[in-house]
Design a protein around this motif. Structure first.
Motif, PDB file in Angstrom:
ATOM      1  N   HIS A  39       0.834  -1.199   0.000  1.00 26.02           N
ATOM      2  CA  HIS A  39       0.000   0.000   0.000  1.00 26.02           C
ATOM      3  C   HIS A  39       0.867   1.246   0.000  1.00 26.02           C
ATOM      4  O   HIS A  39       1.815   1.345   0.782  1.00 26.02           O
ATOM      5  CB  HIS A  39      -0.902   0.055   1.242  1.00 26.02           C
ATOM      6  CG  HIS A  39      -2.022  -0.924   1.202  1.00 26.02           C
ATOM      7  ND1 HIS A  39      -1.858  -2.233   1.548  1.00 26.02           N
ATOM      8  CD2 HIS A  39      -3.326  -0.790   0.849  1.00 26.02           C
ATOM      9  CE1 HIS A  39      -3.016  -2.869   1.439  1.00 26.02           C
ATOM     10  NE2 HIS A  39      -3.919  -2.014   1.009  1.00 26.02           N
ATOM     11  N   SER A  41       1.115   5.535   0.401  1.00 23.76           N
ATOM     12  CA  SER A  41       0.676   6.405   1.480  1.00 23.76           C
ATOM     13  C   SER A  41      -0.806   6.707   1.371  1.00 23.76           C
ATOM     14  O   SER A  41      -1.495   6.875   2.369  1.00 23.76           O
ATOM     15  CB  SER A  41       1.472   7.709   1.462  1.00 23.76           C
ATOM     16  OG  SER A  41       1.367   8.335   0.196  1.00 23.76           O
ATOM     17  N   ASN A  42      -1.322   6.784   0.144  1.00 26.73           N
ATOM     18  CA  ASN A  42      -2.751   7.034  -0.036  1.00 26.73           C
ATOM     19  C   ASN A  42      -3.410   6.019  -0.943  1.00 26.73           C
ATOM     20  O   ASN A  42      -4.608   6.040  -1.137  1.00 26.73           O
ATOM     21  CB  ASN A  42      -2.983   8.427  -0.633  1.00 26.73           C
ATOM     22  CG  ASN A  42      -2.755   9.509   0.400  1.00 26.73           C
ATOM     23  OD1 ASN A  42      -3.266   9.421   1.493  1.00 26.73           O
ATOM     24  ND2 ASN A  42      -1.962  10.493   0.040  1.00 26.73           N
ATOM     25  N   PHE A 219      -2.559   5.767  13.230  1.00 24.19           N
ATOM     26  CA  PHE A 219      -2.436   4.681  12.264  1.00 24.19           C
ATOM     27  C   PHE A 219      -3.224   3.438  12.693  1.00 24.19           C
ATOM     28  O   PHE A 219      -2.967   2.346  12.203  1.00 24.19           O
ATOM     29  CB  PHE A 219      -0.954   4.329  12.064  1.00 24.19           C
ATOM     30  CG  PHE A 219      -0.152   5.458  11.478  1.00 24.19           C
ATOM     31  CD1 PHE A 219      -0.131   5.681  10.107  1.00 24.19           C
ATOM     32  CD2 PHE A 219       0.560   6.321  12.292  1.00 24.19           C
ATOM     33  CE1 PHE A 219       0.598   6.723   9.556  1.00 24.19           C
ATOM     34  CE2 PHE A 219       1.290   7.374  11.754  1.00 24.19           C
ATOM     35  CZ  PHE A 219       1.311   7.578  10.388  1.00 24.19           C
ATOM     36  N   MET A 222      -5.056   2.005   9.694  1.00 26.94           N
ATOM     37  CA  MET A 222      -4.124   1.380   8.767  1.00 26.94           C
ATOM     38  C   MET A 222      -3.714  -0.006   9.261  1.00 26.94           C
ATOM     39  O   MET A 222      -3.686  -0.984   8.501  1.00 26.94           O
ATOM     40  CB  MET A 222      -2.873   2.250   8.608  1.00 26.94           C
ATOM     41  CG  MET A 222      -1.840   1.680   7.650  1.00 26.94           C
ATOM     42  SD  MET A 222      -0.176   2.346   7.892  1.00 26.94           S
ATOM     43  CE  MET A 222       0.367   1.414   9.338  1.00 26.94           C
ATOM     44  N   HIS A 225      -6.538  -2.445   8.945  1.00 20.90           N
ATOM     45  CA  HIS A 225      -6.681  -2.773   7.524  1.00 20.90           C
ATOM     46  C   HIS A 225      -5.722  -3.889   7.135  1.00 20.90           C
ATOM     47  O   HIS A 225      -6.114  -4.879   6.502  1.00 20.90           O
ATOM     48  CB  HIS A 225      -6.405  -1.500   6.718  1.00 20.90           C
ATOM     49  CG  HIS A 225      -6.446  -1.664   5.238  1.00 20.90           C
ATOM     50  ND1 HIS A 225      -7.385  -1.028   4.441  1.00 20.90           N
ATOM     51  CD2 HIS A 225      -5.670  -2.375   4.368  1.00 20.90           C
ATOM     52  CE1 HIS A 225      -7.176  -1.342   3.177  1.00 20.90           C
ATOM     53  NE2 HIS A 225      -6.135  -2.146   3.111  1.00 20.90           N
ATOM     54  N   LYS A 426      -7.668   3.117  -0.214  1.00 20.37           N
ATOM     55  CA  LYS A 426      -6.745   4.186   0.146  1.00 20.37           C
ATOM     56  C   LYS A 426      -6.817   4.454   1.646  1.00 20.37           C
ATOM     57  O   LYS A 426      -7.834   4.174   2.290  1.00 20.37           O
ATOM     58  CB  LYS A 426      -7.079   5.472  -0.617  1.00 20.37           C
ATOM     59  CG  LYS A 426      -7.020   5.339  -2.128  1.00 20.37           C
ATOM     60  CD  LYS A 426      -7.428   6.636  -2.810  1.00 20.37           C
ATOM     61  CE  LYS A 426      -7.486   6.476  -4.326  1.00 20.37           C
ATOM     62  NZ  LYS A 426      -7.932   7.720  -4.996  1.00 20.37           N
ATOM     63  N   TYR A 427      -5.746   4.986   2.176  1.00 25.67           N
ATOM     64  CA  TYR A 427      -5.745   5.389   3.581  1.00 25.67           C
ATOM     65  C   TYR A 427      -6.291   6.812   3.678  1.00 25.67           C
ATOM     66  O   TYR A 427      -5.575   7.786   3.451  1.00 25.67           O
ATOM     67  CB  TYR A 427      -4.330   5.347   4.154  1.00 25.67           C
ATOM     68  CG  TYR A 427      -3.706   3.983   4.196  1.00 25.67           C
ATOM     69  CD1 TYR A 427      -4.428   2.878   4.630  1.00 25.67           C
ATOM     70  CD2 TYR A 427      -2.391   3.790   3.816  1.00 25.67           C
ATOM     71  CE1 TYR A 427      -3.859   1.625   4.685  1.00 25.67           C
ATOM     72  CE2 TYR A 427      -1.799   2.544   3.862  1.00 25.67           C
ATOM     73  CZ  TYR A 427      -2.534   1.460   4.298  1.00 25.67           C
ATOM     74  OH  TYR A 427      -1.959   0.221   4.337  1.00 25.67           O
ATOM     75  N   LEU A 430      -6.047  10.305   7.647  1.00 24.26           N
ATOM     76  CA  LEU A 430      -4.968   9.965   8.572  1.00 24.26           C
ATOM     77  C   LEU A 430      -4.809  11.008   9.669  1.00 24.26           C
ATOM     78  O   LEU A 430      -4.089  10.774  10.647  1.00 24.26           O
ATOM     79  CB  LEU A 430      -3.651   9.818   7.802  1.00 24.26           C
ATOM     80  CG  LEU A 430      -3.498   8.553   6.947  1.00 24.26           C
ATOM     81  CD1 LEU A 430      -2.208   8.604   6.141  1.00 24.26           C
ATOM     82  CD2 LEU A 430      -3.537   7.297   7.799  1.00 24.26           C
TER      83      LEU A 430
END
Length: 559
Positions: A39, A41-42, A219, A222, A225, A426-427, A430
């Motif tokens: 993954h 960053s986005n 995070f 994340m 996920h 996508k993250y 954040l």
């Protein structure tokens, strides 16, 4: 004379024991490690290269009480123990702390502290939603990818190494599917599997890139996920071109995982051994065709499933045993490629393999049907293959993976993310804590961070929902030599009656984006029109129907 007879009897008995034990030792559990999940960053970055199935060596739990294990002490870890407690799970107590986590911090302590602090709330979100009986072992490595030999070319925020997959059946003559070890550890199996100790004694490994963390502090989403990927929200099927990336083969059929062994003979060539197909995962078993659901207005049907018995029989019926150099060196190797071409072309699951590829390059086309009747739309894009269907689809349409006008023109905090937002591709957000994300995206989620749809995906795979009856089914572990001798009964997919969904009609309202109502009407009209015409007219219009007249999977220049 009596002593002579006694010695002969004893010798014969020992020979028989050695024979029996050698037969037991010859059995090898069918297991492998899939490729990594990467993954940015986005955005998710799909690793399409060198998707090679690698065998993962496992042993089974040893029996310290048996006579054989005391005599053959040096071999006892290979003895297969029948599991006599078929309903073991009903006596097990769910863990308050389901994760055993090991951190490896190779950068500034401030980055490590952010990850550790973010992880503190992760276990609570999972135990709120699921009953987990056996700890899941995590290793979280926090370091700068740019300073790493292994990761220096990656700009990802996180790279997750999934657990090993083993092949199970849910009945003696059931259809085999690949299950992640994280899930298998929670199930009742006919043999007790022991995960090999040592340096690789973890279930999920997550590499976190400090280069991409920036000033963000939160995070938790994340990490959840990535753990969900390791718990089974992950697919094994791939385009043939990804399975065999160096032979310029077609990308337009999605095939079960291939057992491919690559050996580096010299700096100039590699030897590729194409051995066999392996069973798809229990995750993609539940993929359904959303267009069919719309066409039939949600009426229940087993025909919704993308893959049928013909597709799954590839693991049993297709014989693959090819040894080819890359680059090709011999005429005999060209002949082997032609044989492989003919084999796949004549495979009865070929049409389904192409149909799924066509769906994967169409928006709002692939869904996951849970046993509770939820339809979870998975991420696809129009005219672009991304392999993102281990992620939940956005509630709005994007032009492509890299281009999304809706997101560009809208404040991130005002987008509609939906209840299963933690598994978007996508993250997002954040800058918000997990609690703030829940409040913004879906404050009515039963389980907080894990949306009901995600929990039901997991329970469909075999996990146990919090407060529900445990999964007491007995699963059968497949040995390597059993794949070609399977005795299969019934169908791989449940019938409409077996779905056991309360409503006789599925809710199709969430299948297409809200902005696509006119598109929905058009599609329904088109499908009705096509249904009333002949197959020839459909082929002439070329609506997702493969033209196999050229009888080629490989390009001419390759063979």
């Amino acid at each position: 004379m009596k002593n002579f007879i006694s010695k002969n009897v004893l010798l014969s008995w020992l020979c028989l024991c050695v024979f029996i034990i050698s037969k037991v030792y010859s059995q090898s559990i069918l297991g492998f490690r899939p490729s990594e999940v990467t993954h940015g960053s986005n955005i998710h970055i799909n690793n399409k290269k060198n998707y090679n199935i690698k065998k993962f060596n496992v042993s089974v739990k040893e029996d310290d009480s048996g006579f054989f294990s005391s005599i053959f002490n040096s071999f006892k870890k290979y003895i297969i123990n029948p599991n006599e407690e078929e309903n073991e799970n009903q006596y097990r107590v769910p863990l308050e702390q389901p994760f055993e986590v090991e951190y490896q911090c190779l950068n500034d302590e401030k980055y490590c502290n952010r990850i550790k602090s973010s992880f503190e709330k992760v276990p609570g979100y999972f135990t709120r939603a699921l009953d987990i009986y056996t700890p899941i072992k995590l290793r979280i490595n926090i370091f700068s990818f740019s300073n790493s030999e292994k990761r220096r070319t990656s700009n990802a925020l996180a790279v997750t190494t999934p657990p090993p997959y083993l092949v199970l059946k849910d009945s003696i003559n059931g259809w085999p599917f690949s299950y992640p070890l994280t899930l298998i550890k929670q199930l009742n199996t006919d043999v007790k599997i022991q995960y090999s100790p040592g340096d690789d004694d973890y279930d999920i490994e997550i590499d976190v890139n400090t280069d991409q963390m920036g000033d963000y502090e939160y995070f938790t989403g994340m990490l959840a996920h990535e753990i969900l990927h390791g718990m089974g929200i992950y697919y094994l099927i791939q385009p043939l071109s990804s399975m065999l990336p160096n032979f310029n083969v077609t990308s337009k059929i999605i095939v079960p995982p291939l057992n491919v062994v690559e050996t580096e003979n010299s700096e100039y060539d590699n030897e590729i051994e194409i051995k066999s197909f392996l069973p798809p995962s229990v995750y993609e078993k539940n993929f359904v065709d959303l267009e069919k659901m719309v066409k039939f207005n949600g009426s229940l049907s087993e025909n919704y499933y993308f893959f049928n018995d013909d597709y799954y029989r590839a693991v049993k019926d297709i014989s693959l045993d090819y040894n080819i150099h890359q680059p090709i060196q011999l005429e005999t190797e060209k002949e082997q490629l032609k044989q492989l071409n003919d084999t796949l072309y004549n495979w009865e699951g070929y049409q389904e393999a192409n149909d799924f590829y066509q769906a994967s390059i169409s928006s709002s086309s692939i869904g996951f049907l849970t046993k509770e009747g939820d339809i979870i739309k998975l991420q696809t894009y129009e005219n672009e293959y991304t392999g993102d269907f281990f992620h939940v689809s956005t509630a709005y349409e994007c032009e492509s993976k890299e281009k999304c006008t809706v997101e560009e023109k809208t404040d991130q905090h005002k987008l509609q993310y939906g209840p299963n937002f933690v598994m978007l591709s996508k993250y997002y957000l954040l800058d918000l804590t997990a609690e703030q994300k829940i409040e913004l995206c879906s404050p009515n989620n039963t389980y907080g961070l894990l949306g009901d749809g995600l929990v039901h995906i997991l329970t469909t795979l075999g996990w146990t929902e919090k407060g529900h009856q445990p999964n007491t089914k007995l699963y059968y572990v497949l040995m390597e030599d059993e794949l070609k001798t399977l005795q299969l009964e019934g169908s791989a997919n449940p019938t409409s009656e077996q779905l056991k969904i309360n409503n006789d009609r599925l809710n199709i309202a969430a299948i297409l984006p809200s902005s696509s109502s006119s598109n929905l009407i058009f599609k329904k009209f088109l499908w009705i029109f096509l249904s009333s015409n002949s197959i020839h007219k459909i082929n002439n219009i070329d609506i997702k129907v493969i033209n196999k007249s050229n009888n080629k999977i490989f390009n001419d220049k390759d063979i």
